[in-house]
Design a protein around this motif. Structure first.
Motif, mmCIF file in Angstrom:
data_model
loop_
_atom_site.group_PDB
_atom_site.id
_atom_site.type_symbol
_atom_site.label_atom_id
_atom_site.label_comp_id
_atom_site.label_asym_id
_atom_site.label_seq_id
_atom_site.Cartn_x
_atom_site.Cartn_y
_atom_site.Cartn_z
ATOM 1 N N LEU A 89 0.853 -1.295 0.068
ATOM 2 C CA LEU A 89 0.161 -0.060 -0.083
ATOM 3 C C LEU A 89 0.842 1.197 -0.051
ATOM 4 O O LEU A 89 2.034 1.256 0.400
ATOM 5 C CB LEU A 89 -0.819 0.079 1.228
ATOM 6 N N VAL A 90 0.387 2.331 -0.383
ATOM 7 C CA VAL A 90 1.017 3.446 -0.304
ATOM 8 C C VAL A 90 1.127 3.965 0.865
ATOM 9 O O VAL A 90 0.146 4.579 1.491
ATOM 10 C CB VAL A 90 0.614 4.519 -1.530
ATOM 11 N N ALA A 91 2.192 4.301 1.719
ATOM 12 C CA ALA A 91 2.094 4.487 3.100
ATOM 13 C C ALA A 91 1.637 5.932 3.285
ATOM 14 O O ALA A 91 0.815 6.259 4.487
ATOM 15 C CB ALA A 91 3.333 4.117 3.914
ATOM 16 N N ASN A 92 1.872 6.947 2.434
ATOM 17 C CA ASN A 92 1.496 8.340 2.668
ATOM 18 C C ASN A 92 -0.198 8.605 1.931
ATOM 19 O O ASN A 92 -0.495 10.030 2.050
ATOM 20 C CB ASN A 92 2.238 9.087 1.975
ATOM 21 N N LYS A 93 -0.614 7.536 1.666
ATOM 22 C CA LYS A 93 -1.881 7.936 1.176
ATOM 23 C C LYS A 93 -2.903 7.012 2.460
ATOM 24 O O LYS A 93 -2.753 5.978 2.730
ATOM 25 C CB LYS A 93 -2.337 7.211 -0.061
ATOM 26 N N THR A 94 -4.247 7.755 2.321
ATOM 27 C CA THR A 94 -5.235 7.090 3.455
ATOM 28 C C THR A 94 -5.679 5.735 2.843
ATOM 29 O O THR A 94 -5.547 5.525 1.715
ATOM 30 C CB THR A 94 -6.313 8.054 3.589
ATOM 31 N N VAL A 95 -6.459 5.030 3.314
ATOM 32 C CA VAL A 95 -7.172 3.923 3.075
ATOM 33 C C VAL A 95 -7.850 4.065 1.737
ATOM 34 O O VAL A 95 -7.882 3.697 0.703
ATOM 35 C CB VAL A 95 -7.978 3.207 4.139
ATOM 36 N N TYR A 96 -8.613 5.422 1.736
ATOM 37 C CA TYR A 96 -9.750 5.832 0.835
ATOM 38 C C TYR A 96 -8.726 6.163 -0.530
ATOM 39 O O TYR A 96 -9.120 5.599 -1.499
ATOM 40 C CB TYR A 96 -10.393 7.171 1.212
ATOM 41 N N GLU A 97 -7.684 6.817 -0.385
ATOM 42 C CA GLU A 97 -6.925 7.182 -1.408
ATOM 43 C C GLU A 97 -6.355 6.079 -1.990
ATOM 44 O O GLU A 97 -5.812 6.014 -3.279
ATOM 45 C CB GLU A 97 -5.676 8.305 -0.922
ATOM 46 N N SER A 102 -6.476 3.544 -7.785
ATOM 47 C CA SER A 102 -6.637 2.529 -8.776
ATOM 48 C C SER A 102 -7.994 3.003 -9.630
ATOM 49 O O SER A 102 -7.992 2.536 -10.886
ATOM 50 C CB SER A 102 -6.960 1.369 -8.234
ATOM 51 N N LEU A 103 -9.099 3.568 -9.147
ATOM 52 C CA LEU A 103 -10.047 4.213 -9.964
ATOM 53 C C LEU A 103 -9.758 5.308 -10.820
ATOM 54 O O LEU A 103 -9.812 5.143 -11.996
ATOM 55 C CB LEU A 103 -11.197 4.608 -9.040
ATOM 56 N N PRO A 109 -15.617 7.224 -13.652
ATOM 57 C CA PRO A 109 -16.203 8.333 -13.492
ATOM 58 C C PRO A 109 -16.048 9.079 -12.109
ATOM 59 O O PRO A 109 -16.408 8.214 -11.164
ATOM 60 C CB PRO A 109 -17.683 8.006 -13.862
ATOM 61 N N ARG A 110 -15.722 10.165 -12.107
ATOM 62 C CA ARG A 110 -15.022 11.000 -10.821
ATOM 63 C C ARG A 110 -16.073 11.044 -9.886
ATOM 64 O O ARG A 110 -15.844 10.569 -8.603
ATOM 65 C CB ARG A 110 -14.932 12.360 -11.291
ATOM 66 N N LYS A 111 -17.455 11.035 -10.158
ATOM 67 C CA LYS A 111 -18.708 11.279 -9.278
ATOM 68 C C LYS A 111 -18.834 9.863 -8.518
ATOM 69 O O LYS A 111 -19.299 9.771 -7.376
ATOM 70 C CB LYS A 111 -19.755 11.982 -10.043
ATOM 71 N N GLU A 112 -18.361 8.852 -9.307
ATOM 72 C CA GLU A 112 -18.784 7.619 -8.683
ATOM 73 C C GLU A 112 -17.774 6.781 -7.937
ATOM 74 O O GLU A 112 -17.979 6.026 -7.371
ATOM 75 C CB GLU A 112 -19.191 6.586 -9.836
ATOM 76 N N ARG A 113 -16.771 7.467 -7.907
ATOM 77 C CA ARG A 113 -15.417 7.044 -7.176
ATOM 78 C C ARG A 113 -15.748 6.695 -5.651
ATOM 79 O O ARG A 113 -15.567 5.572 -5.162
ATOM 80 C CB ARG A 113 -14.233 7.936 -7.420
ATOM 81 N N ARG A 114 -16.212 7.760 -5.055
ATOM 82 C CA ARG A 114 -16.488 7.787 -3.602
ATOM 83 C C ARG A 114 -17.364 6.374 -3.240
ATOM 84 O O ARG A 114 -16.988 5.523 -2.347
ATOM 85 C CB ARG A 114 -16.824 8.991 -3.115
ATOM 86 N N GLY A 115 -18.449 6.288 -3.840
ATOM 87 C CA GLY A 115 -19.436 5.259 -3.692
ATOM 88 C C GLY A 115 -18.682 3.612 -3.900
ATOM 89 O O GLY A 115 -18.868 2.783 -3.198
ATOM 90 N N ARG A 116 -17.966 3.834 -5.153
ATOM 91 C CA ARG A 116 -17.277 2.453 -5.423
ATOM 92 C C ARG A 116 -16.327 2.052 -4.134
ATOM 93 O O ARG A 116 -16.187 0.865 -3.828
ATOM 94 C CB ARG A 116 -16.399 2.632 -6.777
#
Lengths: 249, 220
Positions: A89-97, A102-103, A109-116
């Motif tokens: 994992l990238v240690a300087n990125k949060t779990v979300y990031e 990868s998305l 699509p930008r708007k659907e990233r969070r949901g995915r």
């Protein structure tokens, strides 16, 4: 379907993979087991061309990946997820990031990233860990984040390189459960490389035994299911007592 | 304020301004060119993403040569080049040319070293996700190396200040030059000491800021 046709790979003087051919059917959990240096990790890394074979063909869904270059190879890789022994994992990125990147790479699509991302984290049971950094997670949790990351692009295949080899028994069980789910509920074909017999036995429907860079034998197996592992110290004592006498001090 | 500082106030401010210009240009050169050169050094190295022996050896040799020059000789050596691009070899603007060149060589080496510390597995994961070289660099490599890159830049900036102090030889001015000409050569030791104090304060501020930022962005 993944097919390797007479694949060879050499690292300078060392022949890591010698004329290996195998077929991995859709929907399977395919195990590759063998001693250290038997070539099992190299074999796995040939499937998404992290290692380029010297000769032979690597066909994924009928397409020879060794013939692809640049963007077409990168696009092909997006349908093959991969997880590693060291999580990566990238240690300087949060779990979300870590999952969102990868998305981003596949122009999801930008708007659907969070949901995915949320959906993937829910699948591995870590929806409350979005804002944490990898350093704040246990080994098992890190590997589950890595699985979520690998699943984000809805891959057809998931390659697992010693996915539980640096985990304790509890975390191992936790990760294997998730992998079982990935296969059963999402229909993802899984290839697992491991030197741990228990891991292979619990999940795999077909297993190739590697020795000295060659296929020693391939056998069909009936998955035994993931062992339930207790979190208490008694479990360790019982395991110790099982195969011999324990001299209680 | 001590009387001697009041007496030379105008010159001191001018000297500080010159130092800022020289160090500022060095920082710009380090970030805009040193970072890409260091990244290329890393990527072209054996076993890395853009493995290329010729490119690596050429860059490596070039950086080594620039860094082997005693800086004073580099300044003199570069005079024709400086004249070519600035039009003159004398003055603060001309002084920025050798400073920029040493800045690129200096920071690129630190960038290369920092990037070598990024775990290979992270980049492998990036490639397995179908990342292009560009994405690997910006979305993985720099993200993972960012605090090291800041620490390296901090170290570099302090070296740039040091390099800038000798630019008096080509009329570059700056605090170092002022301290030598007014403090040392005119026997105003007190004035020289004040200039040293100013430099110490600058270095402290830069070091503190750099380390604080590096710590804040490091989540590893």
């Amino acid at each position: 379907m993944i097919q390797l046709h007479h694949v060879n790979k050499r690292f300078e003087q060392f022949e890591a993979i010698k004329d290996v051919s195998l077929t991995i059917d859709k929907g399977e959990i395919y195990g590759i087991i063998g001693a250290s240096g038997a070539g099992k990790s190299t074999l796995l890394r040939l499937i998404n061309l992290l290692e380029v074979p010297d000769t032979g063909a690597v066909e994924v869904n009928g397409r020879d990946l060794t013939k692809l270059r640049g963007k077409r190879l990168r696009d092909a890789r997006k349908s093959i997820g991969m997880i590693f022994q060291g999580f990566n994992l990238v240690a300087n990125k949060t779990v979300y990031e870590n999952i969102a990147v990868s998305l981003e790479l596949s122009n999801y699509p930008r708007k659907e990233r969070r949901g995915r991302v949320e959906e993937c984290l829910r699948f591995v049971g870590l929806e409350d860990f979005m804002k944490k950094y990898p350093a704040q997670l246990s080994g098992g949790q890190k590997q589950r984040v890595a699985i979520a990351r690998a699943l984000a692009n809805k891959p057809e295949f998931l390659l697992c390189d010693e996915p539980t080899s640096s985990l304790d028994p509890n975390s191992t069980a936790e990760v294997l459960k998730v992998l079982e789910d990935v296969n059963k509920r999402l229909g993802v074909t899984i290839v697992i490389v491991s030197h741990e017999m228990d891991v292979i036995k619990s999940l795999c429907t077909q297993v190739t035994v590697m020795a000295n860079g060659e296929v020693y034998e391939t056998v069909r197996t009936k998955p035994k299911g993931v062992k339930h592992i207790d979190n208490n110290p008694k479990y360790f004592v019982d395991q110790l007592a099982k195969d011999g006498e324990v001299d209680r001090a | 304020m001590p009387e001697i500082l009041v007496q030379y106030e105008a010159q001191i401010w001018q000297a500080i301004g010159e130092t800022f210009i020289m160090v500022g240009v060095s920082i710009l050169a380090a970030v805009l060119l040193g970072l890409p050169v260091g990244t290329l050094l890393y990527l072209c190295r054996k076993g890395n993403l853009l493995e290329n022996r010729v490119a690596f050896s050429t860059l490596n040799l070039l950086v080594n040569i620039i860094r082997s020059f005693p800086f004073l000789l580099l300044v003199v050596f570069l005079i024709p080049f400086t004249r070519l691009i600035i039009g003159t070899a004398i003055g603060t603007a001309a002084a920025t040319v050798p400073l920029a060149i040493i800045a690129i060589a200096h920071y690129s080496r630190l960038v290369e070293q920092t990037l070598l510390d990024v775990p290979k597995g992270v980049l492998e994961a990036a490639v397995s996700m179908g990342a292009s070289v560009r994405s690997v660099i910006f979305k993985f490599l720099y993200v993972e190396a960012r605090s090291g890159l800041v620490v390296g830049l901090t170290t570099s900036i302090i070296s740039f200040i040091s390099y800038s102090t000798i630019m008096g030889v080509v009329g570059g001015g700056g605090i170092g030059d002022f301290a030598i000409r007014f403090g040392y050569q005119q026997f105003k030791t007190e004035l020289m000491m004040y200039m040293i104090v100013i430099m110490v304060i600058f270095v402290q501020i830069i070091q503190f800021t750099g380390m604080t930022v590096a710590r804040m962005i490091d989540k590893r």
